[in-house]
Design a protein around this motif. Structure first.
Motif, PDB file in Angstrom:
ATOM      1  N   GLU A  75       0.820  -1.219   0.000  1.00  0.00           N
ATOM      2  CA  GLU A  75       0.000   0.000   0.000  1.00  0.00           C
ATOM      3  C   GLU A  75       0.849   1.262   0.000  1.00  0.00           C
ATOM      4  OE1 GLU A  75      -2.431  -0.470   3.417  1.00  0.00           O
ATOM      5  OE2 GLU A  75      -3.679  -2.050   2.522  1.00  0.00           O
ATOM      6  N   LYS A  76       2.109   1.139   0.450  1.00  0.00           N
ATOM      7  CA  LYS A  76       2.976   2.309   0.594  1.00  0.00           C
ATOM      8  C   LYS A  76       3.997   2.445  -0.533  1.00  0.00           C
ATOM      9  CE  LYS A  76       2.673   2.067   5.651  1.00  0.00           C
ATOM     10  NZ  LYS A  76       3.438   1.839   6.901  1.00  0.00           N
ATOM     11  N   LEU A  77       3.918   1.589  -1.555  1.00  0.00           N
ATOM     12  CA  LEU A  77       4.889   1.701  -2.644  1.00  0.00           C
ATOM     13  C   LEU A  77       4.812   3.105  -3.246  1.00  0.00           C
ATOM     14  CD1 LEU A  77       4.517  -1.703  -4.534  1.00  0.00           C
ATOM     15  CD2 LEU A  77       6.340  -1.006  -2.988  1.00  0.00           C
ATOM     16  N   PRO A  78       5.917   3.852  -3.272  1.00  0.00           N
ATOM     17  CA  PRO A  78       5.860   5.259  -3.676  1.00  0.00           C
ATOM     18  C   PRO A  78       5.893   5.488  -5.181  1.00  0.00           C
ATOM     19  CG  PRO A  78       8.067   4.722  -2.980  1.00  0.00           C
ATOM     20  CD  PRO A  78       7.245   3.481  -2.756  1.00  0.00           C
ATOM     21  N   HIS A  79       6.390   4.504  -5.933  1.00  0.00           N
ATOM     22  CA  HIS A  79       6.577   4.707  -7.368  1.00  0.00           C
ATOM     23  C   HIS A  79       5.516   3.950  -8.170  1.00  0.00           C
ATOM     24  CE1 HIS A  79      10.424   6.506  -6.387  1.00  0.00           C
ATOM     25  NE2 HIS A  79      10.767   5.406  -5.719  1.00  0.00           N
ATOM     26  N   ARG A  80       5.083   4.558  -9.259  1.00  0.00           N
ATOM     27  CA  ARG A  80       4.119   3.903 -10.148  1.00  0.00           C
ATOM     28  C   ARG A  80       4.813   2.770 -10.905  1.00  0.00           C
ATOM     29  NH1 ARG A  80      -0.028   6.296 -13.180  1.00  0.00           N
ATOM     30  NH2 ARG A  80       1.411   6.552 -14.922  1.00  0.00           N
ATOM     31  N   GLN A  81       4.279   1.559 -10.751  1.00  0.00           N
ATOM     32  CA  GLN A  81       4.863   0.375 -11.366  1.00  0.00           C
ATOM     33  C   GLN A  81       3.833  -0.356 -12.210  1.00  0.00           C
ATOM     34  OE1 GLN A  81       6.683  -2.230  -8.458  1.00  0.00           O
ATOM     35  NE2 GLN A  81       7.358  -0.508  -7.187  1.00  0.00           N
ATOM     36  N   SER A 112      -0.109  -1.410 -11.609  1.00  0.00           N
ATOM     37  CA  SER A 112      -0.978  -1.974 -12.634  1.00  0.00           C
ATOM     38  C   SER A 112      -0.414  -3.339 -13.016  1.00  0.00           C
ATOM     39  CB  SER A 112      -1.016  -1.059 -13.860  1.00  0.00           C
ATOM     40  OG  SER A 112      -1.733  -1.661 -14.924  1.00  0.00           O
ATOM     41  N   PHE A 113      -1.277  -4.335 -13.173  1.00  0.00           N
ATOM     42  CA  PHE A 113      -0.838  -5.693 -13.486  1.00  0.00           C
ATOM     43  C   PHE A 113      -1.364  -6.096 -14.857  1.00  0.00           C
ATOM     44  CE2 PHE A 113      -1.472 -10.456 -12.629  1.00  0.00           C
ATOM     45  CZ  PHE A 113      -0.189 -10.757 -13.037  1.00  0.00           C
ATOM     46  N   LYS A 114      -0.460  -6.534 -15.731  1.00  0.00           N
ATOM     47  CA  LYS A 114      -0.813  -6.945 -17.085  1.00  0.00           C
ATOM     48  C   LYS A 114      -0.236  -8.329 -17.375  1.00  0.00           C
ATOM     49  CE  LYS A 114      -2.784  -3.020 -18.249  1.00  0.00           C
ATOM     50  NZ  LYS A 114      -4.228  -2.942 -18.594  1.00  0.00           N
ATOM     51  N   CYS A 115      -0.852  -9.024 -18.318  1.00  0.00           N
ATOM     52  CA  CYS A 115      -0.381 -10.343 -18.735  1.00  0.00           C
ATOM     53  C   CYS A 115      -0.124 -10.328 -20.240  1.00  0.00           C
ATOM     54  CB  CYS A 115      -1.421 -11.414 -18.428  1.00  0.00           C
ATOM     55  SG  CYS A 115      -1.824 -11.595 -16.674  1.00  0.00           S
ATOM     56  N   THR A 144       6.083   2.638 -14.647  1.00  0.00           N
ATOM     57  CA  THR A 144       4.913   2.932 -15.467  1.00  0.00           C
ATOM     58  C   THR A 144       5.149   4.115 -16.395  1.00  0.00           C
ATOM     59  OG1 THR A 144       3.435   2.035 -13.785  1.00  0.00           O
ATOM     60  CG2 THR A 144       2.456   3.534 -15.391  1.00  0.00           C
ATOM     61  N   ASP A 145       5.929   5.075 -15.955  1.00  0.00           N
ATOM     62  CA  ASP A 145       6.105   6.307 -16.721  1.00  0.00           C
ATOM     63  C   ASP A 145       7.259   6.243 -17.710  1.00  0.00           C
ATOM     64  OD1 ASP A 145       3.976   7.699 -15.327  1.00  0.00           O
ATOM     65  OD2 ASP A 145       5.311   7.728 -13.601  1.00  0.00           O
ATOM     66  N   THR A 146       8.354   5.577 -17.347  1.00  0.00           N
ATOM     67  CA  THR A 146       9.534   5.555 -18.214  1.00  0.00           C
ATOM     68  C   THR A 146       9.707   4.240 -18.964  1.00  0.00           C
ATOM     69  OG1 THR A 146      11.025   4.667 -16.524  1.00  0.00           O
ATOM     70  CG2 THR A 146      10.694   7.074 -16.573  1.00  0.00           C
ATOM     71  N   PHE A 147       8.979   3.184 -18.549  1.00  0.00           N
ATOM     72  CA  PHE A 147       9.067   1.839 -19.129  1.00  0.00           C
ATOM     73  C   PHE A 147      10.408   1.157 -18.839  1.00  0.00           C
ATOM     74  CE2 PHE A 147       6.237   4.351 -21.862  1.00  0.00           C
ATOM     75  CZ  PHE A 147       5.051   3.672 -21.643  1.00  0.00           C
ATOM     76  N   VAL A 202       9.956  -5.439  -5.581  1.00  0.00           N
ATOM     77  CA  VAL A 202       9.194  -4.270  -5.986  1.00  0.00           C
ATOM     78  C   VAL A 202       9.366  -3.100  -5.022  1.00  0.00           C
ATOM     79  CG1 VAL A 202       7.496  -5.702  -7.145  1.00  0.00           C
ATOM     80  CG2 VAL A 202       7.057  -4.972  -4.808  1.00  0.00           C
ATOM     81  N   LYS A 203      10.025  -3.311  -3.902  1.00  0.00           N
ATOM     82  CA  LYS A 203      10.286  -2.209  -2.954  1.00  0.00           C
ATOM     83  C   LYS A 203      11.504  -1.437  -3.453  1.00  0.00           C
ATOM     84  CE  LYS A 203      10.157  -3.028   1.429  1.00  0.00           C
ATOM     85  NZ  LYS A 203      10.447  -3.657   2.738  1.00  0.00           N
TER      86      LYS A 203
END
Length: 204
Positions: A75-81, A112-115, A144-147, A202-203
């Motif tokens: 819940e606290k992950l600061p970066h968009r992934q 965001s989770f994708k397959c 998410t923003d820079t890929f 992911v942290k």
């Protein structure tokens, strides 16, 4: 810190062909109804594996839970992934792992989770080989923003990978006896190692 030199354009291309988890589940279900599996290769064995995995994933989608201490950190992950699972419907390990990754993503506001299907994305897959093998699932962690790609997880939790390695070293094959043993391990572990190992990646 960037860990993989995967071109951003290749990540974007994979995402353009991606499915949400719900869409992926529906795709596999619909193909089974047509007597098919995902991927260009079709066989009775692949269809049977897909059917078994459909039952496993349906069960895990309903019963699996994220441990509270792990949910609190997600819940606290600061970066968009964006987490990208490279998978196929016939893959037994994917059926055991993806339901947990999906639920981890659901409790993480910035995720965001994708397959994506392995055989539809061979160039993307080849950046995340296990040795020289296109082993799946592989869960690719991207910005998410820079890929940019920061990490990749899979194809199995460490203990499960050791079970496979030792069995293969001893018998030289991956057979039904090993698959039953792996199933028992996954049931006993109840997603604990998957969640702990993946959280450590992911942290950022």
């Amino acid at each position: 810190m960037k860990f993989f030199s995967t071109p951003a354009a290749l990540v974007q291309d994979a995402l353009s062909k991606s499915y949400s988890y719900a869409e992926y589940r529906k795709l596999v279900t619909d193909l089974i109804a047509e007597g098919k599996s995902t991927g260009p290769k079709q066989s009775a064995d692949l269809l049977q594996y897909s059917e078994l995995n459909e039952a496993r994933m349906s069960r895990l989608d309903k019963t699996s839970e994220i441990y509270p201490e792990i949910a609190a950190q997600l819940e606290k992950l600061p970066h968009r992934q964006t987490w990208i699972a490279i998978t196929e419907g016939w893959c037994g390990d994917a059926a055991q792992i993806l339901p947990y990754i999906n639920k981890m993503a659901e409790v993480a506001p910035n995720v965001s989770f994708k397959c994506v299907l392995r055989d539809e994305n061979p160039e993307f897959m080849d950046y995340f080989l296990t040795g020289e093998a296109r082993s799946i699932p592989r869960i690719v962690v991207t910005d998410t923003d820079t890929f940019e790609v920061y990490a990749a997880y899979g194809p199995r939790p460490f203990e499960a990978a050791e079970i496979v390695r030792q069995y293969r070293d001893k018998y030289g094959v991956i057979d039904e006896k090993l698959k039953i043993h792996l199933q028992k391990w996954y049931n006993k572990d109840a997603g604990m190692l998957i969640q702990r190992e993946f959280l450590s990646l992911v942290k950022l």
